[in-house]
Design an enzyme around this catalytic site. Structure first.
Site, mmCIF file in Angstrom:
data_model
loop_
_atom_site.group_PDB
_atom_site.id
_atom_site.type_symbol
_atom_site.label_atom_id
_atom_site.label_comp_id
_atom_site.label_asym_id
_atom_site.label_seq_id
_atom_site.Cartn_x
_atom_site.Cartn_y
_atom_site.Cartn_z
ATOM 1 N N ARG A 243 0.852 -1.188 0.000
ATOM 2 C CA ARG A 243 0.000 0.000 0.000
ATOM 3 C C ARG A 243 0.888 1.238 0.000
ATOM 4 O O ARG A 243 1.873 1.329 0.733
ATOM 5 C CB ARG A 243 -0.924 0.019 1.226
ATOM 6 C CG ARG A 243 -2.068 -0.982 1.154
ATOM 7 C CD ARG A 243 -3.010 -0.672 -0.006
ATOM 8 N NE ARG A 243 -4.175 -1.544 -0.034
ATOM 9 C CZ ARG A 243 -4.249 -2.711 -0.676
ATOM 10 N NH1 ARG A 243 -3.172 -3.141 -1.326
ATOM 11 N NH2 ARG A 243 -5.362 -3.412 -0.675
ATOM 12 N N GLU A 271 -4.341 7.113 -5.918
ATOM 13 C CA GLU A 271 -4.447 6.324 -7.146
ATOM 14 C C GLU A 271 -5.730 6.694 -7.881
ATOM 15 O O GLU A 271 -6.779 6.799 -7.248
ATOM 16 C CB GLU A 271 -4.420 4.825 -6.816
ATOM 17 C CG GLU A 271 -3.102 4.376 -6.206
ATOM 18 C CD GLU A 271 -3.022 2.870 -5.984
ATOM 19 O OE1 GLU A 271 -3.992 2.158 -6.323
ATOM 20 O OE2 GLU A 271 -1.992 2.408 -5.479
ATOM 21 N N HIS A 290 -0.529 -0.367 -10.120
ATOM 22 C CA HIS A 290 -1.231 -1.268 -9.201
ATOM 23 C C HIS A 290 -1.738 -2.520 -9.930
ATOM 24 O O HIS A 290 -2.927 -2.853 -9.907
ATOM 25 C CB HIS A 290 -2.398 -0.549 -8.513
ATOM 26 C CG HIS A 290 -2.775 -1.178 -7.199
ATOM 27 N ND1 HIS A 290 -3.319 -0.457 -6.165
ATOM 28 C CD2 HIS A 290 -2.689 -2.469 -6.755
ATOM 29 C CE1 HIS A 290 -3.560 -1.267 -5.130
ATOM 30 N NE2 HIS A 290 -3.185 -2.493 -5.479
#
Length: 337
Positions: A243, A271, A290
């Site tokens: 994270r 994000e 991601h």
């Protein structure tokens, strides 16, 4: 059995819910699909939980709070088509003795594979070599940094399922791993004698590569701040596919700008990563959007439906999420909700 699938458009999503998986699910009972085109609000989910035995959640699903569970008069199982249930489950859910499971075990090997790919690509400087070749250059090892994973020292910040899988990938490279995880004991590492427990500074200092596997909790946000990042040796590589908020990005940009360390990042505090974010300008940072665990998507619902099948037969689940495990999982902070 009455089954509610909360994810919008799931019935038409052949990648997440292939036809054979949908058919298996529909043989288990009455399946109610979310055909609204949008994620349920808390109040919409509350009303739809009446008479539901199994609730299948996914990314972005509302948290099953005490208020949302008011009408859940039959709920026995919450099955999450994803990894962490930190933002889906709640203390209230466990207090009502509802069983919780997820596909966390399915995602972990793929994320670990993505981390290994990022480590090797960064150590071999493949991105810059590719850019140079396509620009007409013939870069030699004298001009470009090229390192190896063999006999390297790695620091792990957290272990978890992803870290466990990564250890399996790393074993052939004869690495040494220094692990910081306050929830892991020496007995937990009996099968990996080349892994040693240490404190956070010990995991960072002396590491050729540092890989982060901790969950995002109030205790871990900006755990790697300016002071801790300064502990990284010159020339080391910081990898984060856990994270983004675990690392202070402002401090990381400063370290990268100095050229002292490199990074391979798959996650960020915000994000999508803002277009003008300074991380995009760092030549010594390998960036991905991601996607470390993306290849697992077609296996997630299959694993969850398999656990629902086991539940319907009264068999143990393959990946139940205990309350203790839930409390350690990544979740949004209160200020972000």
């Amino acid at each position: 059995m009455r089954i509610l699938v909360t994810a919008p458009g799931a019935r038409q999503n052949d990648q997440l819910y292939p036809p054979d998986v949908r058919n298996r699910l529909e043989t288990l009972g009455e399946v109610v699909w979310n055909e609204t085109g949008t994620q349920y609000s808390n109040s919409e989910l509350r009303d739809r939980l009446r008479g539901v035995d199994v609730c299948i959640t996914g990314w972005g699903a509302p948290t099953l709070t005490a208020e949302t569970l008011v009408e859940a008069d039959s709920l026995e199982l919450v099955a999450h088509v994803g990894g962490s249930v930190g933002d889906v489950a709640s203390d209230a859910l466990y207090e009502q003795e509802v069983t919780v499971c997820s596909a966390n075990h399915v995602m972990a090997p793929f994320v670990a594979e993505g981390i290994l790919a990022a480590v090797l690509s960064s150590l071999r400087d493949l991105s810059q070599l590719d850019d140079a070749m396509k620009g007409g250059d013939w870069p030699s090892n004298r001009k470009r940094r090229s390192e190896t994973l063999y006999d390297a020292t790695l620091g792990f910040v957290g272990l978890g399922a992803v870290g466990r899988n990564l250890l399996s990938h790393l074993e052939p490279f004869d690495v040494t791993v220094n692990l910081y995880d306050p929830y892991v004991s020496a007995d937990d590492l009996a099968d990996v004698p080349w892994v040693s427990l240490t404190d956070l500074e010990g995991a960072l200092a002396g590491a050729d590569v540092v890989s982060i596997h901790a969950a995002r909790t109030p205790e871990t946000v900006h755990m790697l701040d300016r002071e801790m990042l300064a502990k990284l040796p010159d020339g080391s590589l910081l990898v984060n596919a856990a994270r983004g908020a675990i690392v202070d990005e402002e401090a990381l940009v400063a370290e990268l700008g100095s050229g002292r360390i490199a990074a391979a990042l798959d996650v960020y505090e915000d994000e999508p990563l803002p277009e003008e974010h300074p991380l995009r300008d760092q030549e010594n940072a390998l960036l991905a959007p991601h996607v470390a665990g993306s290849p697992c998507r077609r296996y997630l619902a299959d694993a969850v439906v398999s656990d629902i099948e086991r539940y319907s037969r009264g068999e143990p689940l393959e990946n139940p999420i205990s309350r203790e495990r839930f409390e350690l999982m990544t979740r949004q902070l209160e200020c972000e909700r």
